[in-house]
Design an enzyme around this catalytic site. Sequence first.
Site, PDB file in Angstrom:
ATOM      1  N   GLU A   1      -6.809  -0.596  -5.463  1.00 44.96           N
ATOM      2  CA  GLU A   1      -7.723   0.331  -4.789  1.00 44.96           C
ATOM      3  C   GLU A   1      -7.330   1.762  -5.134  1.00 44.96           C
ATOM      4  OE1 GLU A   1      -5.507  -1.312  -2.528  1.00 44.96           O
ATOM      5  OE2 GLU A   1      -6.629  -3.182  -2.315  1.00 44.96           O
TER       6      GLU A   1
ATOM      7  N   HIS B   1       0.821  -1.207   0.000  1.00 48.47           N
ATOM      8  CA  HIS B   1       0.000   0.000   0.000  1.00 48.47           C
ATOM      9  C   HIS B   1       0.855   1.257   0.000  1.00 48.47           C
ATOM     10  CE1 HIS B   1      -4.215  -1.478   1.396  1.00 48.47           C
ATOM     11  NE2 HIS B   1      -3.626  -2.362   0.620  1.00 48.47           N
TER      12      HIS B   1
END
Length: 321
Positions: A107, A38
């Site tokens: 995402e 991430h």
Amino acid sequence: MADFGYTMLTEQAGPRELVAHAVQAEEAGFDFSVTSDHYSPWLAEQGHAPYAWTVLGAAAQATSRLPLMTYVTCPTTRYHPAVVAQKAATLQLLSQGRFRLGLGSGENLNEHVVGGGWPGVVERQEKLAEAVQIIRQLFAGGTLNHHGPHYDVESATLWDRPEEPPPIGIAASGNASCELAGELGDLLIAVEPKPELVRAFERFGGEGKPRVGQLPIAYDPDRDTAVKRAHAQFRWFGGGWKVNSELPTTEAFAGATQFVREEDVAKSIPCGDDVDLFVEAVRPYVRAGFTEVALIQIGGDTQPAFLDWARRELLPALRRL
């Protein structure tokens, strides 16, 4: 019998701590480890986001037995698939064959940082399929020239390439992504214990291939402390993938979860130190047909205590499932 893994969650600990946790997880007896990739934490309360690939390289050198895996990397926006292929090949060499490349469609939270907007889910799946094909061709050797609907590759060669390329896992949450995983992947990746995901994966070509699930937990000798920590750092988890893949910032996740209560989180995430409670939370994955389950211990500074408890109590109980 299922295998049980440990999650190096980059959103909740710094790079040196993550590597130390991987070493302790190996010593505790976990069967494998996965790592989130991430650019941002989900919530500001988590507070970290080191570069996963650097952490994985260090973990590969610091451990000797523990298999490693991205859970997951998005090879379509923040990274070009040709670069992902190079990173994965290098890590497979560093780990001496202990790496698996987990891929997903990504995402908005992590991919928007490079600009260009966030495409719809159909385009994201198309880009993922093309990216997987590029990565596999580079793993196979030779020089690749590719001009597709989403990517161009010009005279690319992996100069340091393992004899056995890393297996590719593909994250799935519905029928379309299960089809992609079954046709193009070596294993299924999921975060929900849904039997229909396993059945769809097998129907589209995944029969006999590994199925890896993931489950957040909050161990603490004081259950109230565990619940508060789970709520502070993981209340976003219940939003579901259709929501979680679209929100762009930690502020957006904070706003979307402002009315989630501690008791809501405690209903979906096992909290405390009751071993039976944790075993029962894992059981649906085993019943659904998952061959591996990776646990996320919520709270970066709680990892050493959790790993010691897992070695003594949790892992022996899970082995009896």
